[in-house]
Motif scaffolding. Structure first.
Motif, PDB file in Angstrom:
ATOM      1  N   PHE A  95      -7.844   1.661   1.475  1.00 60.91           N
ATOM      2  CA  PHE A  95      -7.466   1.972   0.435  1.00 60.91           C
ATOM      3  C   PHE A  95      -5.741   1.741  -0.057  1.00 60.91           C
ATOM      4  O   PHE A  95      -5.689   1.504  -1.213  1.00 60.91           O
ATOM      5  CB  PHE A  95      -7.257   3.610   0.301  1.00 60.91           C
ATOM      6  N   VAL A  96      -4.950   1.646   1.067  1.00 64.98           N
ATOM      7  CA  VAL A  96      -3.622   1.293   0.695  1.00 64.98           C
ATOM      8  C   VAL A  96      -3.432  -0.063   0.136  1.00 64.98           C
ATOM      9  O   VAL A  96      -2.719  -0.313  -0.898  1.00 64.98           O
ATOM     10  CB  VAL A  96      -2.629   1.343   2.058  1.00 64.98           C
ATOM     11  N   LEU A  97      -4.417  -0.904   0.467  1.00 66.41           N
ATOM     12  CA  LEU A  97      -4.089  -2.394  -0.235  1.00 66.41           C
ATOM     13  C   LEU A  97      -4.879  -2.151  -1.752  1.00 66.41           C
ATOM     14  O   LEU A  97      -4.200  -2.692  -2.492  1.00 66.41           O
ATOM     15  CB  LEU A  97      -5.177  -3.327   0.537  1.00 66.41           C
ATOM     16  N   GLY A  98      -5.717  -1.530  -2.061  1.00 68.55           N
ATOM     17  CA  GLY A  98      -6.149  -1.258  -3.242  1.00 68.55           C
ATOM     18  C   GLY A  98      -5.118  -0.435  -4.127  1.00 68.55           C
ATOM     19  O   GLY A  98      -4.888  -0.604  -5.355  1.00 68.55           O
ATOM     20  N   GLY A  99      -4.431   0.438  -3.321  1.00 68.10           N
ATOM     21  CA  GLY A  99      -3.466   1.225  -4.140  1.00 68.10           C
ATOM     22  C   GLY A  99      -2.182   0.232  -4.484  1.00 68.10           C
ATOM     23  O   GLY A  99      -1.793   0.399  -5.761  1.00 68.10           O
ATOM     24  N   LEU A 100      -1.819  -0.592  -3.848  1.00 71.05           N
ATOM     25  CA  LEU A 100      -0.998  -1.753  -4.153  1.00 71.05           C
ATOM     26  C   LEU A 100      -1.245  -2.720  -4.941  1.00 71.05           C
ATOM     27  O   LEU A 100      -0.385  -2.872  -6.027  1.00 71.05           O
ATOM     28  CB  LEU A 100      -0.530  -2.265  -2.755  1.00 71.05           C
TER      29      LEU A 100
END
Lengths: 192, 638, 316
Positions: free
Chosen positions: B376-381
């Protein structure tokens, strides 16, 4: 947990869907012509219902369903009606220098085969012959669309409004005007 | 290692047994086919919704696999343009409307009453109605697809392409009406869930002591109330344009194609947060349990949920940066879209800090939480990248965006969801899922997911637009696409393993006690699976971790009737006991009303008179539903 | 087909150069944040001792200050990204204010009508699916769409701009190096959205002027009897109803302008490379190559097909 009813509710619809899928829905089929062989069209079709002796009904062409009940073909016909400038003489069905297509009076017959022949062959009094100019499948599509202008086709297949200034109700909302048999009054446009 | 929870024995054992027997009879599941259709128990309705949603997930996944096979090599002619357009439209619509939101709401329907310590959900018949409407709408869409009347203009169906001139037939109409079904269902569930959370919490469970999962569902369901009407309006306008020649989206007559985009995305952006915020709640629950401590900075976690929910409504124009809107306006949405990363960033820190502070047990749910953080953090970035207008103008409508939203949706919702399934499956079914299969499930899913979607970032930067059924070999996109397709099959095997795990566990899984994970919430204070009445006595929540603070005997409240279905209503803020409220008995009317509504909606697709004709059965079923029953209980002071 | 480029990261224009700066800043900041998050996660996983008993240890000091430091870092990072984005956006806007060449692009389902605009009508002309630009000259392209929403996107040169019915939008380009850059429609527009490419040839000023002068000419007269026969067949069959060939009687406007069709690199908006064989194949079976597109199967006899292909192949 997997009660009998749960199993029925899972399996039942699957069968229904499978059976329906095999039938398909003709109204929605979009057949982009994939074989480089063109359509042909009815060349020998009479333009009037006046006959000597006993009347025989007009023989419907086998492709009638394809071009009258198929939403895609009708919407293509609507596009071509503008592209090939039918609007120039017939307006959006109301008629101008050409007769209206929105009413029930048809000089040369109002069934799809007769309309096809009219477009293909041209008519004295000003209708150009588009045979050899417009490919046959497209003449079919235009003829089907012309039928819908007078509200003669099913509401589900008839086109809706265009994204432009509105001149008349869309074909799907038109009141049905069945073509009237040819008569002198009809050719003069005085028959209701 | 289950924590033993014993029910209080301050009465004699025989009185206790009598209590259970009375309650079992009062809250009994009705029998027979009519009984099955009349079910209003939130656990059974919730379970049916979960199963339906997972079935749609599998169908949507199969559609995606088919698309991936078509795109695996350039100039592929497995699937023509018309079918491909239907495939991606069905895939998107299924995942967004028929899986992601319903599954999260269904999880809430099942768990929230248990977590807040009440016997039933608020408005149980409305909740049952919502399930039937959702089921019928989804089935309608798939029947349409099978009949070649499936939508083919994408899951957000821009006009004028989906308008009357450029989309012939009824395909778009079925899509638009499916939205009516699903949004009606969502709104109904939202109302039930919000009322349960506000008015039926266990005495003592003030808002500050509510579990984070319940907070997440509260925020989500409020967002549903505000977002769904926008898309219902949009789809209704589209249906009207297509059926009775209204001019909402016709620029020549005063309408505007951008009106559709604004209305849709005003719903569409909150929609993805509606999908994602419950996932945050699941992550909080799992992290706390398997770190052995409550989540760090509870007030900040709650504020982050609220902030995310509010901010989500101010971002929608970032889907429209390429449309030529005034640049000053676009800048506002850049700032807002960047800003929403802050509450999520805070939550990520707090979860990791919770793990850092605790003693971690690497069970399957915990693995999915760790996978969630990574994905998710990759997607959020990449989302923050998309917030920038110049960057977005390059990668909008390319596979970069496809990669982004799969990272945030699968990472932010499906990973937590799978973790949540592993976590709550013992509670729902009384059996544990296999940890061994679970770990295989996780790793195949994680690896397959990354192999599928990471290359799509590269494809987007190499210029591959979305929604193309094929591409030329000269473009050099073939190898990345083949890699993505391979990953998709690995991902599919992971999902298959999950289903196998579920099937095997249902048959022969290890039996689960009331609290197999040693968790702290009230849902673990009752049997696995819970009895129909949830709790023999309404628990009293004196702290935020009731089972950890009262490991042996949970304080409870007494006094509800045993011969009628009755709930305890408490006040909104402090949850002090307020009223005793009757709870609805099983009823066939929600099912019949849903059938009537289905008839109305489907008939309206074909004729505008459908609205009037269909209103008659709807009115009849609603009259039957609300007809007052003789001797019905009135509220009494608690 | 000449080799072409089609990529966001290979910069060929002023606007894309600014966007590339934005990308670099974004990648740097986001990569840093990701590494920090993963690092913290790894540390947490390694630090926590794995015991089966859920004990609740007391909170250690430092977590709160670390949280505030993290919040500060995120705010700084987001501010940095937002301010940079504004600066880049303004720079792109400023770069587009210079005037030079003027084009009008009208997107159709599923091809691009390109008009080189000039106040003198005899100096303006139409072509299809192919744009030539002189290097380092600013270009303003006004965009309109008579049918559905399309999106004009040449990734090497700039971001995309949607063409929305009822709205006039525009895009400004300034290519900085020569080459062939491919673009593609980037907003789903129906059955053949996948086959709606446009090729941008950026060349020196002299090459551009030469190309432009050639395009302004009326159609080349056919050489040889087959081509002459082809012209007659073309004019008497369905073709002139949709296509224009300047200098002849063919004046249809619903299909692409064919005056200089043989000078183009591709056919059918990138569905086929241009060569004589593909041209004949396209005319013979357009629905097989690009199913659903608006060119019908005309049904010519083999001789007519060959002669028309020969005629069109001479329209350089």
């Amino acid at each position: 947990m997997c009660s009998r009813y749960l199993r029925i509710s899972l399996v039942g619809p699957l069968w229904i869907v499978t059976l329906l899928a095999l039938g398909g829905c003709q109204r929605e089929k979009r057949q982009f012509q994939s074989s480089p062989v063109t359509e042909s069209g009815p060349m020998q079709v009479r333009t009037t219902d006046l006959q000597a002796g006993q009347t025989t009904p007009l023989q419907p062409d086998a492709r009638r369903a394809l071009y009258e009940n198929n939403a895609y073909n009708l919407s293509e016909g609507k596009r071509l009606y503008q592209w090939f400038n039918c609007v120039g003489c017939h307006a959006h069905g109301g008629g101008d220098s050409g007769p209206p297509l929105i009413d029930s009076a048809w000089r040369y017959g109002g069934e799809i085969e007769q309309i096809y022949a009219t477009i293909q062959q041209g008519r004295p009094n000003g209708m150009p012959a588009f045979g050899g100019k417009i490919p046959e499948q497209q003449i079919w599509q235009i003829a089907g669309y012309v039928r819908s202008i007078s509200g003669n086709l099913s509401r589900s297949a008839s086109p809706g409004r265009n994204d432009e200034m509105q001149t008349s109700p869309p074909e799907q909302l038109m009141e049905k005007q069945p073509p009237v048999t040819s008569s002198p009054a009809a050719t003069e446009g005085t028959q209701k | 290692m289950a924590t033993e929870v014993t029910f209080p024995r301050d009465e004699t054992t025989r009185a206790e047994a009598a209590t259970h027997e009375w309650l079992s009879r009062t809250w009994a599941t009705p029998q027979g086919l009519i009984g099955w259709l009349s079910e209003v128990d939130h656990k059974i309705v919730g379970r049916r919704s979960l199963i339906t949603a997972v079935a749609f997930f599998a169908l949507g996944g199969l559609l995606a696999l088919t698309m991936r096979v078509q795109l695996a090599k350039p100039d592929n002619n497995l699937i023509g343009p018309d079918l491909y357009n239907q495939l991606f439209s069905m895939h998107g619509s299924t995942m967004m409307f028929l899986f992601a939101v319903p599954v999260m709401q269904a999880l809430g329907v099942y768990l929230v009453p248990l977590m807040v310590g009440t016997r039933a959900i608020a408005f149980p018949r409305l909740n049952a109605f919502a399930f039937w409407v959702y089921l019928f709408g989804g089935v309608m869409l798939y029947v349409a697809f099978a009949l070649n009347i499936g939508p083919d203009t994408g899951w957000f169906s821009y006009v004028p392409l989906s308008g009357p001139q450029y989309s012939s037939g009824k395909r778009v109409d079925f899509w638009a009406q499916m939205i009516t079904f699903t949004e009606l269902s969502s709104l109904a569930i939202a109302v039930s869930t919000i009322c349960t959370i506000f008015k039926q919490r266990a005495p003592g469970m003030s808002l500050q002591k509510m579990p984070l999962f319940v907070w997440a569902l509260l925020v989500t369901n409020f967002m549903v109330c505000f977002a769904m009407p926008a898309v219902m309006i949009a789809s209704t306008y589209l249906l009207l344009d297509r059926s009775i020649a209204t001019q909402f989206f016709n620029p020549a007559e005063g309408g505007d194609p951008l009106l559709w985009q604004h209305l849709f995305w005003f719903f569409g952006h909150p929609e993805v947060y509606i999908i994602f915020i419950p996932g945050l709640g699941i992550v909080s629950a799992i992290t706390a349990t398997f770190s052995g401590r409550s989540v760090v900075a509870y007030p900040l976690m709650v504020l982050s949920l609220l902030a995310t929910g509010f901010l989500a409504f101010g971002l929608w124009v970032h889907h429209m940066f390429a449309t030529g809107l005034p640049r000053l306006g676009d800048s506002f949405y850049t700032a807002a879209s960047a800003m929403i990363a802050l509450p999520s960033g805070i939550q990520i820190f707090c979860w990791i800090a919770t793990m850092w502070e605790g003693r971690i047990r690497f069970t399957t749910p915990m693995l999915f939480v760790i996978g969630f953080v990574v994905v998710f953090v990759l997607g959020g970035l990449t989302g923050v990248m998309l917030a920038s207008v110049p960057m977005d103008l390059q990668v909008h409508d390319t596979y970069f965006v496809v990669a982004h939203f799969h990272y945030v949706l699968i990472g932010g919702a499906v990973f937590p969801l799978l973790g949540g399934f592993y976590y709550w499956f013992p509670k729902m079914t009384g059996r544990l899922l296999s940890e061994r299969l679970g770990k295989w499930n996780f790793w195949l899913f994680f690896i397959g997911f990354n192999v599928t979607f990471f290359p799509m970032h590269i494809l987007g930067l190499e210029g591959m637009p979305r929604r193309v059924y094929t591409y030329s070999a000269q473009l050099g996109w073939g190898s990345m696409n083949l890699l993505a397709t391979t990953g998709a099959f690995v991902l599919a095997i992971g999902v298959l393993l999950f289903l196998v795990n579920v099937a095997r566990s249902l048959r022969s899984g290890q039996r689960a006690a009331a609290n197999p994970w040693g968790a702290s919430g009230l849902e673990w204070a009752t049997d696995s699976p819970p009895p129909n009445y949830n709790f023999a006595h309404i628990p009293v929540a004196e702290t935020s971790e009731p089972l950890w603070d009262h490991p042996h005997e949970l304080p409870v409240a007494h006094g509800l009737r045993l011969d009628r279905r009755e709930l305890l209503l408490t006040s909104v803020g402090e949850a002090s006991p307020d009223l005793r409220e009757p709870s609805a008995d099983p009823s066939i009317w929600p099912f019949l009303a849903a059938l009537a509504a289905t008839f109305l909606f489907i008939l309206s697709i074909f004729t505008p008179w459908g609205l009037y004709i269909g209103a008659v059965p709807v009115a009849i079923t609603l009259i039957g539903w609300f007809w007052p029953r003789p001797g019905e209980s009135i509220e009494r002071e608690g | 087909m000449t080799p072409f480029e089609h990529s966001v990261l290979d910069v060929a224009g002023v606007q894309n150069a600014y966007i590339h700066t934005m990308w670099t800043v974004l990648l740097g900041i986001c990569a840093l944040m990701y590494v920090l998050v993963l690092g913290f996660l790894l540390w947490a996983l390694l630090r926590a001792r794995r015991t089966p008993d859920p004990v609740r240890p007391a909170e250690s000091t430092g977590v709160e200050s670390a949280l505030y430091a993290w919040i500060g870092l995120v705010i700084v990072g987001l501010f940095g990204i937002t301010i940079t984005s504004y600066a880049v956006d303004r720079a792109i806007f400023a770069a587009g204010q210079k005037s030079g060449l003027a084009l009008e692009v009208t997107s159709q389902q599923w091809w691009w009508d390109i008009k080189y605009q000039n106040d003198d009508p005899s100096q303006s002309f139409h072509t299809a699916n192919e744009i030539h630009l002189p290097v380092n000259v600013p270009v303003t392209i006004s965009l309109r769409s008579p049918d559905v929403i399309h999106s004009f996107w040449v990734p090497n040169l700039h971001g995309k701009q949607d063409l929305i019915p009822g709205r006039d939008t525009d895009i400004h380009l300034r290519p900085t190096r020569t080459g062939v850059f491919r673009g593609q429609c980037a907003e789903f527009c129906g059955a053949q959205h996948a086959n709606m490419a446009v090729y941008v040839f950026v060349e020196s000023q002299q090459d551009f002027d030469r190309w432009r002068a050639g395009q302004l000419q009326a159609a080349t007269a056919p050489t040889g009897s087959t081509a002459a026969q082809g012209r007659d067949s073309f004019m008497t069959s369905a073709c002139p109803l949709c296509h224009t060939i300047r200098g002849t009687d063919a004046a249809g406007v619903t299909g692409p302008d064919l005056t200089h069709v043989a000078s183009r690199a591709s056919l059918a908006a990138g569905a086929l490379d241009y060569n004589r064989g593909n041209l004949a194949a396209w005319i013979a079976d357009p629905q097989g190559i690009k199913p659903g597109n608006h060119m019908p199967t005309v049904g010519l006899s083999p001789q007519d097909l060959q002669s028309i292909a020969a005629y069109l192949d001479g329209l350089k």
